[in-house]
Design a protein around this motif. Structure first.
Motif, PDB file in Angstrom:
ATOM      1  N   MET A 209       2.329  -2.100  10.381  1.00 47.92           N
ATOM      2  CA  MET A 209       1.045  -2.358   9.864  1.00 47.92           C
ATOM      3  C   MET A 209       0.057  -1.179  10.230  1.00 47.92           C
ATOM      4  SD  MET A 209      -0.894  -5.923  11.007  1.00 47.92           S
ATOM      5  CE  MET A 209      -0.010  -6.875   9.840  1.00 47.92           C
ATOM      6  N   ALA A 210       0.217  -0.815  11.403  1.00 48.10           N
ATOM      7  CA  ALA A 210      -0.913   0.237  11.830  1.00 48.10           C
ATOM      8  C   ALA A 210      -0.681   1.525  11.174  1.00 48.10           C
ATOM      9  CB  ALA A 210      -0.809   0.289  13.505  1.00 48.10           C
TER      10      ALA A 210
ATOM     11  N   ARG B  68      -0.630 -11.257  19.783  1.00 51.82           N
ATOM     12  CA  ARG B  68       0.647 -11.330  19.935  1.00 51.82           C
ATOM     13  C   ARG B  68       1.310 -10.215  20.101  1.00 51.82           C
ATOM     14  NH1 ARG B  68       5.633 -14.607  18.224  1.00 51.82           N
ATOM     15  NH2 ARG B  68       5.938 -13.439  20.225  1.00 51.82           N
ATOM     16  N   CYS B  69       2.853  -9.963  20.132  1.00 51.38           N
ATOM     17  CA  CYS B  69       3.480  -8.672  20.327  1.00 51.38           C
ATOM     18  C   CYS B  69       2.723  -7.614  19.257  1.00 51.38           C
ATOM     19  CB  CYS B  69       4.781  -8.750  19.930  1.00 51.38           C
ATOM     20  SG  CYS B  69       5.622 -10.227  20.831  1.00 51.38           S
ATOM     21  N   MET B  70       2.604  -8.106  18.082  1.00 53.27           N
ATOM     22  CA  MET B  70       2.122  -6.923  17.132  1.00 53.27           C
ATOM     23  C   MET B  70       0.821  -6.392  17.499  1.00 53.27           C
ATOM     24  SD  MET B  70       0.938  -9.099  13.866  1.00 53.27           S
ATOM     25  CE  MET B  70      -0.240  -7.877  13.404  1.00 53.27           C
ATOM     26  N   THR B  71       0.023  -7.082  18.136  1.00 53.85           N
ATOM     27  CA  THR B  71      -1.330  -6.639  18.543  1.00 53.85           C
ATOM     28  C   THR B  71      -1.266  -5.277  19.643  1.00 53.85           C
ATOM     29  OG1 THR B  71      -1.945  -8.911  18.770  1.00 53.85           O
ATOM     30  CG2 THR B  71      -3.426  -7.244  19.707  1.00 53.85           C
ATOM     31  N   ASP B  72      -0.140  -5.418  20.688  1.00 59.56           N
ATOM     32  CA  ASP B  72       0.051  -4.301  21.397  1.00 59.56           C
ATOM     33  C   ASP B  72       0.323  -3.185  20.468  1.00 59.56           C
ATOM     34  OD1 ASP B  72      -0.738  -5.655  23.397  1.00 59.56           O
ATOM     35  OD2 ASP B  72       1.398  -6.185  24.269  1.00 59.56           O
ATOM     36  N   ALA B  73       1.373  -3.385  19.562  1.00 61.41           N
ATOM     37  CA  ALA B  73       2.017  -2.362  18.997  1.00 61.41           C
ATOM     38  C   ALA B  73       0.939  -1.619  18.018  1.00 61.41           C
ATOM     39  CB  ALA B  73       2.896  -2.830  18.074  1.00 61.41           C
ATOM     40  N   ILE B  74      -0.053  -2.406  17.269  1.00 60.02           N
ATOM     41  CA  ILE B  74      -1.256  -1.857  16.755  1.00 60.02           C
ATOM     42  C   ILE B  74      -1.875  -0.904  17.646  1.00 60.02           C
ATOM     43  CG2 ILE B  74      -3.269  -2.216  15.736  1.00 60.02           C
ATOM     44  CD1 ILE B  74      -2.058  -4.849  14.551  1.00 60.02           C
TER      45      ILE B  74
ATOM     46  N   ALA C 251      -4.382  -7.309  10.339  1.00 60.62           N
ATOM     47  CA  ALA C 251      -5.429  -6.264  11.096  1.00 60.62           C
ATOM     48  C   ALA C 251      -6.440  -5.743  10.030  1.00 60.62           C
ATOM     49  CB  ALA C 251      -4.663  -5.506  12.246  1.00 60.62           C
ATOM     50  N   THR C 252      -7.404  -5.318  10.466  1.00 51.94           N
ATOM     51  CA  THR C 252      -8.275  -4.435   9.612  1.00 51.94           C
ATOM     52  C   THR C 252      -8.636  -3.288  10.319  1.00 51.94           C
ATOM     53  OG1 THR C 252      -9.144  -6.576   8.486  1.00 51.94           O
ATOM     54  CG2 THR C 252     -10.604  -4.555   8.142  1.00 51.94           C
ATOM     55  N   PHE C 253      -8.248  -2.153   9.448  1.00 49.03           N
ATOM     56  CA  PHE C 253      -8.416  -0.645  10.148  1.00 49.03           C
ATOM     57  C   PHE C 253      -9.841  -0.062   9.455  1.00 49.03           C
ATOM     58  CE2 PHE C 253      -4.142  -2.063  10.095  1.00 49.03           C
ATOM     59  CZ  PHE C 253      -3.767  -1.985  11.373  1.00 49.03           C
ATOM     60  N   CYS C 254     -10.691   0.175  10.310  1.00 50.04           N
ATOM     61  CA  CYS C 254     -12.035   0.754   9.789  1.00 50.04           C
ATOM     62  C   CYS C 254     -12.354   2.364  10.235  1.00 50.04           C
ATOM     63  CB  CYS C 254     -13.296  -0.193  10.666  1.00 50.04           C
ATOM     64  SG  CYS C 254     -12.912  -1.862  10.545  1.00 50.04           S
ATOM     65  N   ASP C 255     -12.700   2.820   9.210  1.00 49.81           N
ATOM     66  CA  ASP C 255     -13.168   4.154   9.377  1.00 49.81           C
ATOM     67  C   ASP C 255     -14.530   4.226   9.477  1.00 49.81           C
ATOM     68  OD1 ASP C 255     -13.549   6.830   9.418  1.00 49.81           O
ATOM     69  OD2 ASP C 255     -12.296   7.144   7.747  1.00 49.81           O
ATOM     70  N   LEU C 256     -14.984   4.472  10.661  1.00 51.21           N
ATOM     71  CA  LEU C 256     -16.423   4.650  10.874  1.00 51.21           C
ATOM     72  C   LEU C 256     -17.170   5.768  10.106  1.00 51.21           C
ATOM     73  CD1 LEU C 256     -16.488   3.779  14.645  1.00 51.21           C
ATOM     74  CD2 LEU C 256     -17.011   1.997  12.710  1.00 51.21           C
ATOM     75  N   GLN C 257     -16.320   6.693  10.178  1.00 50.00           N
ATOM     76  CA  GLN C 257     -16.994   7.933   9.175  1.00 50.00           C
ATOM     77  C   GLN C 257     -17.395   7.979   7.994  1.00 50.00           C
ATOM     78  OE1 GLN C 257     -15.513  11.833  11.224  1.00 50.00           O
ATOM     79  NE2 GLN C 257     -15.476  12.710   9.252  1.00 50.00           N
ATOM     80  N   ARG C 258     -16.315   7.457   7.343  1.00 52.70           N
ATOM     81  CA  ARG C 258     -16.388   7.401   5.854  1.00 52.70           C
ATOM     82  C   ARG C 258     -16.896   5.925   5.454  1.00 52.70           C
ATOM     83  NH1 ARG C 258     -11.245   9.732   2.885  1.00 52.70           N
ATOM     84  NH2 ARG C 258     -12.418   9.317   1.091  1.00 52.70           N
TER      85      ARG C 258
ATOM     86  N   ALA D 273     -12.874   0.452   5.154  1.00 50.37           N
ATOM     87  CA  ALA D 273     -11.978  -0.661   5.788  1.00 50.37           C
ATOM     88  C   ALA D 273     -10.910  -1.148   4.894  1.00 50.37           C
ATOM     89  CB  ALA D 273     -12.852  -1.575   6.581  1.00 50.37           C
ATOM     90  N   VAL D 274      -9.797  -1.093   5.624  1.00 52.45           N
ATOM     91  CA  VAL D 274      -8.545  -1.832   4.877  1.00 52.45           C
ATOM     92  C   VAL D 274      -8.042  -2.872   5.662  1.00 52.45           C
ATOM     93  CG1 VAL D 274      -6.919  -0.050   5.555  1.00 52.45           C
ATOM     94  CG2 VAL D 274      -6.376  -1.538   3.472  1.00 52.45           C
ATOM     95  N   ARG D 275      -7.793  -4.091   5.041  1.00 58.72           N
ATOM     96  CA  ARG D 275      -7.144  -4.996   5.724  1.00 58.72           C
ATOM     97  C   ARG D 275      -5.606  -5.286   5.309  1.00 58.72           C
ATOM     98  NH1 ARG D 275      -6.057 -10.580   5.098  1.00 58.72           N
ATOM     99  NH2 ARG D 275      -5.982 -11.877   6.938  1.00 58.72           N
ATOM    100  N   VAL D 276      -4.879  -5.339   6.250  1.00 58.27           N
ATOM    101  CA  VAL D 276      -3.202  -5.312   6.137  1.00 58.27           C
ATOM    102  C   VAL D 276      -2.689  -6.758   6.601  1.00 58.27           C
ATOM    103  CG1 VAL D 276      -0.968  -4.239   6.429  1.00 58.27           C
ATOM    104  CG2 VAL D 276      -3.228  -2.879   6.281  1.00 58.27           C
ATOM    105  N   ALA D 277      -2.100  -7.362   5.751  1.00 58.49           N
ATOM    106  CA  ALA D 277      -1.564  -8.753   6.260  1.00 58.49           C
ATOM    107  C   ALA D 277       0.002  -8.796   5.998  1.00 58.49           C
ATOM    108  CB  ALA D 277      -2.186  -9.724   5.506  1.00 58.49           C
ATOM    109  N   ALA D 278       0.598  -9.242   6.955  1.00 54.25           N
ATOM    110  CA  ALA D 278       2.143  -9.311   6.813  1.00 54.25           C
ATOM    111  C   ALA D 278       2.248 -10.377   5.734  1.00 54.25           C
ATOM    112  CB  ALA D 278       2.736  -9.923   8.106  1.00 54.25           C
ATOM    113  N   ARG D 279       3.292 -10.467   4.823  1.00 54.24           N
ATOM    114  CA  ARG D 279       3.634 -11.386   3.848  1.00 54.24           C
ATOM    115  C   ARG D 279       4.225 -12.464   4.367  1.00 54.24           C
ATOM    116  NH1 ARG D 279       2.547  -9.589  -1.207  1.00 54.24           N
ATOM    117  NH2 ARG D 279       2.228  -7.682  -1.699  1.00 54.24           N
ATOM    118  N   GLU D 280       4.112 -13.538   4.103  1.00 54.44           N
ATOM    119  CA  GLU D 280       4.844 -14.801   4.386  1.00 54.44           C
ATOM    120  C   GLU D 280       6.519 -14.831   4.091  1.00 54.44           C
ATOM    121  OE1 GLU D 280       2.701 -16.577   6.861  1.00 54.44           O
ATOM    122  OE2 GLU D 280       4.315 -17.603   6.434  1.00 54.44           O
TER     123      GLU D 280
END
Ligand code: ZN
Ligand code: ZN
Length: 195
Positions: free
Chosen positions: A30-31, A59-65, A88-95, A98-105
């Motif tokens: 995801m990250a 959860r586990c994925m949070t640490d991996a991110i 999770a949503t990844f934000c580029d402050l410079q540009r 932001a992109v949100r990435v969600a695991a599919r069910e």
């Protein structure tokens, strides 16, 4: 440190988290997708000041991110929104994007389809999550995130003292109540009571 290979991140994640599990693989993938979509090729190095990440689950994925992005709570670059969602949503402050990435069910079901012969769910999902293409694992969308300045890393403001308990409050987390300046605990948001 530039982007590593998935096995290299797996080793770092195993050390950071205490074990390797399907959630870790999902978080790493995801990250990796998030930073790739933001076109950041050195998230923990030269790009480290431009990236902040909002995680929606603890959860586990949070640490991996955190392993891939370098975003940590103590650096104010990891924001926790307790929505209980594998996203999770990844934000580029410079540009300013932001992109949100969600695991599919459907990802778990897909893992079952791919490796029905592997009985242990964790093993089955680990294997599948390493191999599945991004669009089978995740749904992505560009979003806007309005991060207030007091939430940004490096924000500086004087600490204020709570008029009730006397403890110092940083980052404008104080609240005005009936003409007094209070910490959030004293203003009624305490998560504890006296023992
Ligand atoms: Zn785990
Ligand atoms: Zn207080």
């Amino acid at each position: 440190m530039a982007i590593l290979s998935l096995p290299e991140y797996e080793e770092l994640a195993r050390v950071a988290h205490g074990h390797l599990c399907a959630g870790q693989i999902l978080g790493l993938r995801m990250a990796l997708l998030g930073v790739r979509l933001l076109e950041l090729d050195d998230p923990t190095g030269t790009d480290r000041k431009r990236l902040i990440t909002y995680v929606e689950i603890d959860r586990c994925m949070t640490d991996a991110i955190g392993v891939v992005t370098g975003c940590r709570l103590g650096k104010r670059a990891l924001k926790f929104r307790d929505f209980g969602k594998a996203a999770a949503t990844f934000c580029d402050l410079q540009r300013g994007r932001a992109v949100r990435v969600a695991a599919r069910e459907s990802a778990k079901e897909r893992a079952r389809e791919l490796y029905p012969e592997i009985e242990a769910k964790n093993e089955q999902q680990m294997r599948a999550y390493r191999e599945m293409p991004d669009d089978e694992l995740f749904e992505t969308r560009w979003v806007r995130v309005a991060t207030p300045s007091e939430d940004l890393p490096g924000y500086k403001a004087p600490r204020v003292l709570c008029a009730a308990c006397g403890e110092g409050v940083n980052f404008r987390r104080e609240v005005a109540r009936d003409g007094r300046v209070l910490c959030r605990s004293c203003a009624g948001e305490a998560y504890y009571t006296e023992a």
